[in-house]
Design an enzyme around this catalytic site. Structure first.
Site, mmCIF file in Angstrom:
data_model
loop_
_atom_site.group_PDB
_atom_site.id
_atom_site.type_symbol
_atom_site.label_atom_id
_atom_site.label_comp_id
_atom_site.label_asym_id
_atom_site.label_seq_id
_atom_site.Cartn_x
_atom_site.Cartn_y
_atom_site.Cartn_z
ATOM 1 N N GLU A 280 0.811 -1.216 0.000
ATOM 2 C CA GLU A 280 0.000 0.000 0.000
ATOM 3 C C GLU A 280 0.843 1.264 0.000
ATOM 4 O O GLU A 280 0.394 2.312 -0.462
ATOM 5 C CB GLU A 280 -0.934 0.013 1.223
ATOM 6 C CG GLU A 280 -2.177 -0.830 1.043
ATOM 7 C CD GLU A 280 -3.237 -0.530 2.085
ATOM 8 O OE1 GLU A 280 -4.363 -1.032 1.917
ATOM 9 O OE2 GLU A 280 -2.961 0.182 3.068
ATOM 10 N N LYS A 415 -13.500 -0.241 -3.499
ATOM 11 C CA LYS A 415 -14.643 0.041 -2.630
ATOM 12 C C LYS A 415 -15.765 0.722 -3.416
ATOM 13 O O LYS A 415 -16.950 0.380 -3.267
ATOM 14 C CB LYS A 415 -14.212 0.929 -1.465
ATOM 15 C CG LYS A 415 -13.313 0.246 -0.451
ATOM 16 C CD LYS A 415 -12.966 1.197 0.678
ATOM 17 C CE LYS A 415 -12.056 0.550 1.710
ATOM 18 N NZ LYS A 415 -11.707 1.487 2.803
#
Length: 424
Positions: A280, A415
């Site tokens: 990340e 998402k």
């Protein structure tokens, strides 16, 4: 504390010297120290190690003592940095097979996926036990964790008259769904510092409460992180910067994948936490090494073939401990029908050492540059030092690559697409 052995990297890099850091690494290190780079409002993990909050540590220790006496199980709900760090530390520092009369609660994790079967079977397993719940989320609306908490909250309320006293919310200081729920339920709350991102949060209440509940010395953990903080910010070059420099040089030499390899099963979950931390932090704008973790010697019988003979795009980092703890000695067999007397009377650790040395050399000969990070031992102090070691290295690596190491815009894309399909 942590020693870097780069013997098997040098043949792959011209003009490489561990004592001569590239300018990009030196500049990035200075940026981290000054705190003025992109995402600098998320450098709170440095402050945590530099000046540990003694009052908070004492509060968590006191709460953990209550869990030791009242809880059979602590169920932690969280995803990503809200569980990977705690799981890594707990797996590293607790027995593989805890005794049934253990004085600490068993720690379980959920809310890190959407499997109804997993959660249903976990709750069935916990039924009849004294269960406490720690829900961990800054926003309180992360789908996987929020779904699990809705189900678990109902399950707790059906079984315990004091369910609200058994639920602990670790969340933002204000706002968010968990703080709204606290208005009705008065859950105990721990605050996630706003200046600490999820994947850097293991040394906040996010990780410290579950870790303390598992019976691990969180003061020693924090002391190790503090010692590493002082070391990497006071000595140049140091192992953390050398590791960042080595990765940077190999990436620019065409090695696009880094594999973190452990030989001790207790360290395997460190690989999962490291994978998120580096993935990340670096994986943006088409840049960064792809991080993957393996457990040897198990995976030498599967991925070992690829490591030895596959595409030459992989670098390897071995995570080893000078003292891995308990051990066994290989017995002698008079008949030697299995042909193993050549290792008789040796500790199993000697076999592991031979496997490590042989793998490092074979992979070098096969075209895989590899380095080794050596811990003194597998203890709270050493694991705390390792956490800060990797956190500093990835911050420096990100800046050296020209990315913001503290955001994760790509995660928001999945998402958005998921929520659209679910009708949010």
């Amino acid at each position: 504390m942590i020693r870097l052995d780069d013997t098997h990297v040098r043949p792959f890099l011209d003009d490489y010297s561990s004592s001569d850091l590239p300018e990009a690494i030196q500049t990035a290190h200075a940026t981290v120290q000054r705190g003025d780079g992109p995402g600098s409002d998320f450098l709170g993990w440095r402050t945590l190690a530099e000046s540990p909050n003694e009052d908070l540590i004492s509060e968590i220790e006191t709460h953990a003592e209550r869990l030791h006496s009242d809880a059979d199980a602590l169920l932690c709900l969280g995803i990503g940095g809200s569980y990977l760090g705690a799981k890594a530390v707990i797996d590293a520092l607790t027995p593989y097979f805890p005794a049934g009369d253990n004085d600490t609660p068993d720690v379980y994790f959920a809310g890190h996926q959407t499997s109804g079967a997993y959660l249903k079977q976990l709750l069935a397993h916990l039924d009849g036990q004294s269960v406490f719940v720690n829900v961990i989320s800054k926003s309180g609306t992360t789908l996987e964790t929020a779904l699990a908490f809705r189900i678990v909250r109902q399950w707790m309320e059906e079984r315990f008259d004091d369910a609200d006293d058994r639920i602990i919310a670790t969340t933002s200081p204000e706002g968010g769904a968990l703080n709204a729920l606290r208005e009705d339920h008065a859950y105990t709350r721990y605050v996630i510092p706003p200046d600490v991102g999820g994947r850097f949060s293991v040394l906040t209440p996010v990780g410290l409460l579950p870790i303390a509940a598992a019976g691990i010395d969180i003061r020693a953990l924090m002391n190790g992180a503090s010692e590493m903080h002082d070391h990497v910010n006071g000595t140049t070059p140091n192992a953390s910067l050398q590791y960042a420099a080595l990765r940077y040089a190999l990436l620019h030499a065409g090695y696009d994948v880094e594999v973190l390899a452990t030989f001790e099963p207790s360290l395997a979950s460190i690989g999962g936490w490291w994978q998120q931390l580096f993935g990340e932090s670096e994986g943006k704008d088409g840049k960064g090494l792809f991080p993957a973790s393996v457990e040897y010697t198990t995976d030498l019988h599967s991925l070992g073939q690829y490591m030895q003979d596959g595409q030459r795009i992989v670098m390897e980092t071995f995570l080893m401990a000078e003292d891995a703890g308990e051990d066994l000695t290989v017995p002698t067999s008079e008949a030697d029908l299995d042909g193993l007397n050549y290792v008789a009377d040796r500790p199993m650790r000697a076999v592991t050492q031979g496997a490590y040395e042989g793998t490092a050399q074979a992979h070098t000969d096969g075209g895989v540059p590899n380095c080794t990070l050596w811990l003194d031992d597998i203890s709270p102090r050493s694991v705390g030092a390792l956490i800060y070691f990797f956190e500093h290295a990835v911050a420096v690596s990100g800046y050296a690559l020209g990315v913001n190491p503290f955001n994760q815009p790509g995660v928001e894309d999945y998402k958005r697409e998921m929520y659209q399909r679910l009708g949010r």
